[in-house]
Motif scaffolding. Sequence first.
Motif, PDB file in Angstrom:
ATOM      1  N   ASP A 141       0.843  -1.190   0.000  1.00  0.00           N
ATOM      2  CA  ASP A 141       0.000   0.000   0.000  1.00  0.00           C
ATOM      3  C   ASP A 141       0.882   1.245   0.000  1.00  0.00           C
ATOM      4  OD1 ASP A 141      -1.831   2.009   0.391  1.00  0.00           O
ATOM      5  OD2 ASP A 141      -3.024   0.884   1.836  1.00  0.00           O
ATOM      6  N   LEU A 142       1.212   1.732  -1.207  1.00  0.00           N
ATOM      7  CA  LEU A 142       2.121   2.873  -1.330  1.00  0.00           C
ATOM      8  C   LEU A 142       1.474   4.156  -0.810  1.00  0.00           C
ATOM      9  CD1 LEU A 142       3.644   2.148  -4.853  1.00  0.00           C
ATOM     10  CD2 LEU A 142       4.572   1.582  -2.606  1.00  0.00           C
ATOM     11  N   GLY A 143       0.159   4.278  -0.990  1.00  0.00           N
ATOM     12  CA  GLY A 143      -0.526   5.463  -0.483  1.00  0.00           C
ATOM     13  C   GLY A 143      -0.440   5.561   1.024  1.00  0.00           C
ATOM     14  N   GLU A 144      -0.593   4.421   1.688  1.00  0.00           N
ATOM     15  CA  GLU A 144      -0.501   4.426   3.150  1.00  0.00           C
ATOM     16  C   GLU A 144       0.933   4.675   3.598  1.00  0.00           C
ATOM     17  OE1 GLU A 144      -1.814   4.476   6.942  1.00  0.00           O
ATOM     18  OE2 GLU A 144      -3.001   4.454   5.105  1.00  0.00           O
ATOM     19  N   ILE A 145       1.897   4.153   2.829  1.00  0.00           N
ATOM     20  CA  ILE A 145       3.306   4.430   3.136  1.00  0.00           C
ATOM     21  C   ILE A 145       3.538   5.933   3.165  1.00  0.00           C
ATOM     22  CG2 ILE A 145       5.650   4.321   2.202  1.00  0.00           C
ATOM     23  CD1 ILE A 145       5.017   1.519   1.209  1.00  0.00           C
ATOM     24  N   ARG A 146       3.023   6.615   2.140  1.00  0.00           N
ATOM     25  CA  ARG A 146       3.214   8.068   2.062  1.00  0.00           C
ATOM     26  C   ARG A 146       2.558   8.772   3.249  1.00  0.00           C
ATOM     27  NH1 ARG A 146       1.276   8.602  -2.524  1.00  0.00           N
ATOM     28  NH2 ARG A 146      -0.866   9.051  -1.927  1.00  0.00           N
ATOM     29  N   ARG A 151       3.276  11.569   8.707  1.00  0.00           N
ATOM     30  CA  ARG A 151       2.790  11.699  10.087  1.00  0.00           C
ATOM     31  C   ARG A 151       3.813  11.286  11.131  1.00  0.00           C
ATOM     32  NH1 ARG A 151      -2.027   9.019   8.162  1.00  0.00           N
ATOM     33  NH2 ARG A 151      -1.323   7.144   9.232  1.00  0.00           N
ATOM     34  N   SER A 152       4.840  10.574  10.745  1.00  0.00           N
ATOM     35  CA  SER A 152       5.747   9.972  11.725  1.00  0.00           C
ATOM     36  C   SER A 152       6.786  10.959  12.212  1.00  0.00           C
ATOM     37  CB  SER A 152       6.449   8.748  11.113  1.00  0.00           C
ATOM     38  OG  SER A 152       5.495   7.787  10.736  1.00  0.00           O
TER      39      SER A 152
END
Length: 1170
Positions: A141-146, A151-152
Amino acid sequence: MFQESATYSLFLFLFLGHGVAIHRIPSFRQDLHPLLQKMAEEIIDGSYLNALLDLIQFRSSHEWTSDLSHRILAYLNSRSVSFTIPSLQAAMENHLEQCLYRPQKLLEDLRKTDALQLHTVLKGLLEDKKERLDLQDIVIDLGEIREQALRSPGVNRSLFLITLERCFQVLNSLECVEILGRLLRGSSGSFLQPDITERLPRDLREDAFKNLSAVFRDLYDQTSAHAQRALYSWMAGILQTSFNTTDDSVSWVSAENLWILGRYMVHLSFEEIMKLSPIEIGLFISYDNATKQLDTVYDITPELAQAFLERIRSSGFDMRNTSTIHRLGLLVCFYDDLELLDAAVAQVLLHQMIKCSHLRGFQAGVQKLKADLLDIATENQTLNETLGSLSDAVVGLTHSQLESLSPEAVHGAISTLNQVSGWAKSQVNILSAKYLAHEKVPSFYNVSQMGVLLAGVGTQAFYSMDRKDLVQVLRSTVSQHMSDLSPAQQQGVLSKLMEAGGTAPGIVEIQGAFFREVSLFDLWREPGFNSTVLKEKELRRSQALFLYELLFKSTRRPEELLSAGQLVKGVTCLHIDAMSPDSFLAHFQHFENNFSLLSPYQVNCLAWKYWEVSRSSMPPFLLVALPARYLASVPTSQCVPFLISLGKTQLDSLALDFHKKNSVLRKVQQCLDDSIADEYTVDIVGNLLCHLPAAVISRGISPRAWATALHGLKDCPDLSPPQKAAVRLRLLEQCGEESSLIRQSSFRSVTEDSAMHFIVGTRGLSLPYTLESPEETPKRTRKGLQPRPTDSESLGLEFPDILQQTASKLTGTLLPKGFLWAVFESIRNSSDESLSSDPIPGCHGVVAPSSDDIFRLAEANACWAPEDLLCMEDDTFLRNVERLGAVRGFSQAQLMALKEKALQVWDMPSFWREHQIVSLGRIALALSESELEQLDLSSIDTVASLSQQAEWSPEQAKSILQGFLEDSGYSIQDLKSFHLVGLGATLCAINVTEIPLIKISEFRLVIARIGTLLCSTRVLAEFKRKAEVVFGVPTKWTSSVLQELGTIAAGLTKAELRMLNKDLMPYFQPSAIKCLPDEIFKELSPEQIAFLGPENAAAVTHTQRRQLSMLQLQSLQRALDGAKTHSWLDAPGSASPTRTPSSPSPAGAAVSWGLWLGCPLLVLMAKPLW
């Protein structure tokens, strides 16, 4: 949050199902794509990030076939690298931790990537689409990676730095600027430190430069003053480079450059502004968006504003032309050409000056300009004729001027008056009375036109309205002002809505904060509630407890209720305990999203439930809600996820007990090794920065981390004096003398600067005259004695504007006495002191306060001597009585002087009118019982304004109560619910024999309000007996009832308290616990005390503690610690945050804390196999 069953590291999935035995494929080298060979080599080298990026790059242009996994395994085997699933998993877990816990390492890895790999990273940050990389049985899930990367804590900083360093060599400059903008907006400006400008490119294309400048303009308010000046220098440097001239007399600042600078134009020097070409400034002002830009220069100084006005004037613009005035934006606040100004132009200027309230500082000058323009605008005209054209300058009208207005004039100007902000309560009362003068009973039509003046409608007038009209009011736009009404007014509205057994549509249609006033009794009678209608309503906890239980019985769908706004406040531990593990984990996000609404007891219950069902994936911050031994068991290897998790919450809401909070902070310091090494650590600790001890601030924050830490410390709401002193000392060590530091900090945007906040705004200045009280100091000066100044006073003399602006920003906060004295001396020394030609008797030689002084001093008015206050001119008192009545620091002697002034101006209290009494504020506290008895207290609104003060003596409160009853003609049995609310704390002065006379039908509507009062035990006991008529005997009370009662529950007898079900103990309000007499509180059993919950246990007073037995004290400590009280077994030996053998975890569980926080570069989900 991702669950363990769905989230694993990439390479574990890659080989899952293929086994560990690898069969050689002779042609593997020839068959394997070069990019995949490169990926395999990087796996061998341990460069897992690079390998992932190669895989993503490969998949973007090639199809993935099932045999590729075999070929990669074969390649690895041929290189004598034999992976088993556990060993590969361990390697990837280590990489996961490196990625999450050491973002510096991530930055190093990114610096080592090749151009194609970095291109993959940057493109991933650039793209908005929710892309997923499908590898047949695996989905990346590249979108979630971004999203997780942005946020981190720390990771986004590394991405920002690598973008600055390398993006412009890999992508085009427009794309790089877009990435920088996204990362900066996600950081709230914390990355924009002064030194960052050294890394900004200086050879950008024009369009990219403009786009990046736009990003900096958007983040202006989140950027420190030092960083603002650094960014201005970077922007100005590029703009000057493109300006080809060697003539110093010609400014590089063109119209276009001013547009590019935007709000940064306030950092231009006075000399540079005065060199502006008339043609260029003319072009700028002619531009359609110039007004919008000038409307945002909130931190411009008078000197620079007047310089801009002079250049605009020199460009040929008619400064009295309406079109020109409309284009000036906030420059109009410093308009200085009043000579021979006509009334029409003055009115136009006043209309434009509404926006001046947004200025940061210099409001005294604005008020003076408005007053001058008001005089011009009303010259040769009456107020009645000009009222609608005076804009918000009408706020400066005195009571007598407002009273002289005709009702017709107020009606004609209502469209202006109903939008003006800044009205005093007394002014609103006068204008509302004028507006409704011809209406015996207010109608919906009239009330709907009132806007901000709605708060001036009397409580009795609301109650007299037709019920249908009130329902229409609730449905109209004016309902947004309902929250501005006093509790008595709100109860007047509710009383009418609910009288004669009325229900829907009244209650259901009440929105927002107003709904909090609805009684529990009325909720019982309302059949029309569902989760949908509750989403936009604010709820008291008692309301939420009742409504959640009611709706849960009919829906049985937690997700529907937990997503219904504030209904989550009503979830009990029994509800949480009853949830299945799967249901709890699936719905935990609802609790997390509404964490600020949860009580400490609810958080404690959630923590225990999570510990029971999935302790290995438990959010680390929840450990703070458990006993200290659970926190102590956090291993060093899990410190970073613990700090990140806790840093995203508010520690004070998790650790209420002083000792427990200290144990948490010891663990934090242990994890940090008592030091903040760099800016990444600042990112990780988040809100914990505000709780670090002074020793860590003064010695533990490294120079590298200091600028970022200071940016965070500035936003801490409750730093202790030692913490503030530590910050101040660090700043002085960095810059030397205070005056030197202030010079470095004060060039522009003083009120935004972190250093100024601590050096001037929060320093613990000593009184400027040693060992002298505020009353004695002016006497010393008047007697000719030389005062003893300190550095506080000298700072005030050297930097008066800075000191006053900082004071203005800190209005409403408790400030050190020394700081107030420095502000006082600064303003007194800069004011135009002149002795009255006709002084008040006894005031010869006294320089009394002026209106300008009082406005600028704000809370520093507390430094006037009582005789100074008594000697102020009558007109000055009349114009400023409300402002003086709001000063919190006045002593009794000063309040007495102000009361005497009121007697001089208004005559005896028996002549005082309602708006005058309302305007007194704290000054009314100086009235004696006999003076209070003389007041006209026939209106409950007058009484309600007095009851807002919390410092009445019992005798004064008794006088107010009796005065209301006598003047209104009501007896106790005649009191309506809104009367009871309006009486407020003075109701505590009621004779206990009269409480039974209060009608139950009125009492039951306001039990929650009465339950906020801190009355005597005898009064509370009588109110409790009355509550039994409504709710039944205490043994029948529910959690919502006990919560509704508030302090009334402190009226329970010893026997009644002992009989209460232990499960009800957490639903006492903390105020009720404090009000329980010591001899009654000690009657609680150890079991009942253990069930109090953390918040109520923290409310137990020292005198109550002293009455407890050893066993009771142990139970109290268990409650403070958050020990388990429900069905879950409390096993001290299992206080480890890893799974026990009896609770097996799926593969990957050991890194579950990291997965809960979200690894920004490795987020994958198993694709369903069916």
